[in-house]
Design a protein around this motif. Structure first.
Motif, PDB file in Angstrom:
ATOM      1  N   UNK B  11      44.639  16.881-109.005  1.00 11.12           N
ATOM      2  CA  UNK B  11      43.582  15.801-109.029  1.00 11.12           C
ATOM      3  C   UNK B  11      43.712  15.050-107.187  1.00 11.12           C
ATOM      4  N   UNK B  12      44.722  16.177-105.640  1.00 15.85           N
ATOM      5  CA  UNK B  12      43.589  15.312-105.208  1.00 15.85           C
ATOM      6  C   UNK B  12      42.253  16.591-104.486  1.00 15.85           C
ATOM      7  N   UNK B  13      43.303  17.574-105.019  1.00 18.27           N
ATOM      8  CA  UNK B  13      41.537  18.807-104.856  1.00 18.27           C
ATOM      9  C   UNK B  13      40.437  18.171-105.465  1.00 18.27           C
ATOM     10  N   UNK B  14      40.425  17.536-106.460  1.00 21.77           N
ATOM     11  CA  UNK B  14      39.407  16.987-106.782  1.00 21.77           C
ATOM     12  C   UNK B  14      38.871  15.576-106.236  1.00 21.77           C
ATOM     13  N   UNK B  15      39.420  14.666-106.001  1.00 22.74           N
ATOM     14  CA  UNK B  15      39.420  13.543-104.937  1.00 22.74           C
ATOM     15  C   UNK B  15      39.165  14.519-103.162  1.00 22.74           C
ATOM     16  N   UNK B  16      39.523  15.216-103.232  1.00 24.59           N
ATOM     17  CA  UNK B  16      39.029  15.668-101.693  1.00 24.59           C
ATOM     18  C   UNK B  16      37.678  16.249-101.670  1.00 24.59           C
ATOM     19  N   UNK B  17      37.317  17.099-102.876  1.00 19.78           N
ATOM     20  CA  UNK B  17      35.966  17.902-103.048  1.00 19.78           C
ATOM     21  C   UNK B  17      34.868  16.379-103.669  1.00 19.78           C
ATOM     22  N   UNK B  21      31.885  16.239 -99.892  1.00 22.91           N
ATOM     23  CA  UNK B  21      30.510  16.253-100.790  1.00 22.91           C
ATOM     24  C   UNK B  21      29.968  14.482-100.064  1.00 22.91           C
ATOM     25  N   UNK B  22      30.884  13.924-100.490  1.00 24.38           N
ATOM     26  CA  UNK B  22      29.715  12.701 -99.650  1.00 24.38           C
ATOM     27  C   UNK B  22      29.725  12.192 -97.957  1.00 24.38           C
ATOM     28  N   UNK B  23      31.246  12.681 -97.533  1.00 20.83           N
ATOM     29  CA  UNK B  23      30.981  12.946 -95.643  1.00 20.83           C
ATOM     30  C   UNK B  23      29.540  14.284 -95.625  1.00 20.83           C
ATOM     31  N   UNK B  24      29.223  14.841 -95.876  1.00 19.81           N
ATOM     32  CA  UNK B  24      28.301  16.191 -95.864  1.00 19.81           C
ATOM     33  C   UNK B  24      27.374  15.489 -95.940  1.00 19.81           C
ATOM     34  N   UNK B  25      26.873  14.453 -97.160  1.00 20.31           N
ATOM     35  CA  UNK B  25      25.727  13.969 -97.267  1.00 20.31           C
ATOM     36  C   UNK B  25      25.344  13.612 -95.793  1.00 20.31           C
ATOM     37  N   UNK B  74      30.946  12.586 -84.812  1.00 21.49           N
ATOM     38  CA  UNK B  74      31.965  11.473 -85.553  1.00 21.49           C
ATOM     39  C   UNK B  74      31.693  12.207 -87.472  1.00 21.49           C
ATOM     40  N   UNK B  75      31.024  11.541 -87.597  1.00 23.77           N
ATOM     41  CA  UNK B  75      30.465  12.346 -89.349  1.00 23.77           C
ATOM     42  C   UNK B  75      31.100  13.786 -89.266  1.00 23.77           C
ATOM     43  N   UNK B  76      30.429  14.877 -88.677  1.00 21.88           N
ATOM     44  CA  UNK B  76      30.153  16.086 -88.673  1.00 21.88           C
ATOM     45  C   UNK B  76      31.755  15.868 -88.686  1.00 21.88           C
ATOM     46  N   UNK B  77      32.784  15.710 -87.898  1.00 21.46           N
ATOM     47  CA  UNK B  77      34.216  15.911 -87.715  1.00 21.46           C
ATOM     48  C   UNK B  77      35.007  15.796 -88.705  1.00 21.46           C
ATOM     49  N   UNK B  78      34.167  14.200 -89.541  1.00 22.77           N
ATOM     50  CA  UNK B  78      35.578  14.195 -90.889  1.00 22.77           C
ATOM     51  C   UNK B  78      34.941  14.530 -91.515  1.00 22.77           C
ATOM     52  N   UNK B  79      33.816  15.590 -92.005  1.00 22.51           N
ATOM     53  CA  UNK B  79      32.698  16.695 -93.184  1.00 22.51           C
ATOM     54  C   UNK B  79      34.057  17.612 -92.929  1.00 22.51           C
ATOM     55  N   UNK B  80      33.879  18.198 -91.208  1.00 21.33           N
ATOM     56  CA  UNK B  80      35.084  19.345 -91.509  1.00 21.33           C
ATOM     57  C   UNK B  80      36.276  18.997 -91.941  1.00 21.33           C
ATOM     58  N   UNK B  81      36.735  17.986 -91.080  1.00 22.25           N
ATOM     59  CA  UNK B  81      38.516  17.995 -91.681  1.00 22.25           C
ATOM     60  C   UNK B  81      38.976  18.098 -92.773  1.00 22.25           C
ATOM     61  N   UNK B  82      38.047  16.964 -93.944  1.00 24.08           N
ATOM     62  CA  UNK B  82      37.761  17.671 -95.265  1.00 24.08           C
ATOM     63  C   UNK B  82      37.309  18.416 -96.011  1.00 24.08           C
ATOM     64  N   UNK B  83      36.537  19.556 -95.444  1.00 23.28           N
ATOM     65  CA  UNK B  83      36.915  20.568 -95.468  1.00 23.28           C
ATOM     66  C   UNK B  83      37.470  21.630 -95.170  1.00 23.28           C
ATOM     67  N   UNK B  84      38.678  22.087 -94.266  1.00 25.15           N
ATOM     68  CA  UNK B  84      40.101  21.937 -93.649  1.00 25.15           C
ATOM     69  C   UNK B  84      41.121  21.651 -94.657  1.00 25.15           C
ATOM     70  N   UNK B  85      40.814  20.416 -95.392  1.00 21.28           N
ATOM     71  CA  UNK B  85      41.522  19.569 -96.597  1.00 21.28           C
ATOM     72  C   UNK B  85      42.028  20.725 -97.698  1.00 21.28           C
TER      73      UNK B  85
END
Lengths: 72, 178
Positions: B11-17, B21-25, B74-85
């Motif tokens: 469930x956590x993996x799905x939510x993270x994905x 995707x939202x942050x990347x957009x 900030x937006x790019x860093x947030x997307x990268x953060x979730x990618x690392x997660x």
């Protein structure tokens, strides 16, 4: 490491292979190999007891302390 | 219990994905708008998320680009953060979780969170100072209002990373105990 494991010496004296010993002490070959090659960080008393029983020897026959000065 | 943990993990993996995707957009949209603002300034009134910074663009290009750079970073860093997660969640082995890879990844995540927090804080203070000179920047506040929460989270995650590294040492020692 100052603690030397002379397992191969005792195994040669008792004419026992690694496979045989591994079956007798219920330890995997990889764990025995870790012990034999001196890579082990610690040994449980239960393991030491099983090895001594299988090789009919004392812990001192398997474990030897060689200080830093002696090594040099 | 193990079955429940696996379910929570998936469930956590799905939510993270989904969040990634939202942050990347969002980051992609902001990046495209940034490019448009340089080459086609007529699109500045219709930016991503209906941002209208045309007044700021007209009054000072320097302020516009510096504030927009903060928003973009900030937006790019947030997307990268979730990618690392996501990378961490995919590579984590629940049977042997204390691996050096996981410890390194958690430490990197704490650095990312700290960067976001510090950048948000600097951006917020800069915006506050610039607003004293008569510029209207309140529309950008949602992009950096939670800077202190990020800094606090970074401290907590760093502490967890430190404990995790110790766990790795203990597990390695356990692996070499016969």
């Amino acid at each position: 490491m100052p603690i030397i494991v002379n397992l191969d010496v005792m195994m040669a004296k008792r004419k026992m292979s690694l496979n045989e010993l591994s079956e007798k002490v219920d330890l995997t070959l990889s764990n025995l190999s870790i012990l034999k090659t001196g890579k082990a960080k610690a040994i449980r008393f239960s393991t030491l007891e099983a090895i001594c029983r299988a090789l009919d020897c004392q812990p001192g026959d398997i474990l030897e302390y060689r200080g830093e000065k002696e090594n040099n | 219990m193990a079955h429940k943990n696996t379910f929570v993990f998936i469930g956590l993996q799905i939510i993270a994905w989904i969040i990634f995707v939202g942050l990347s957009i969002e980051a992609g949209g902001l990046l495209v708008n940034f490019a448009f603002s340089i080459f086609k300034p007529e699109f500045v009134p219709n930016l991503y998320q209906k941002l209208d910074l045309s007044a700021l663009y007209q009054s000072s290009l320097w302020v516009f680009y510096s504030m927009y750079s903060f928003v973009l970073m900030i937006a790019v860093l947030k997307a990268l953060l979730f990618y690392k997660l996501i990378q961490l969640l995919m590579k984590l082995d629940t049977a042997k979780p204390f691996s050096s890879l996981a410890a390194r990844q958690i430490t990197r995540i704490s650095y990312f969170i700290f960067s976001i927090g510090i950048l948000s804080y600097i951006a917020r203070q800069s915006a506050k100072n610039i607003m004293h000179h008569g510029y209207e920047l309140s529309v950008l506040n949602p992009f950096w209002e939670d800077s202190q929460a990020y800094i606090l989270m970074a401290a907590v995650v760093y502490a967890i990373a430190t404990i995790f590294s110790r766990g790795v040492e203990i597990q390695n020692e356990n692996d070499l105990t016969v």
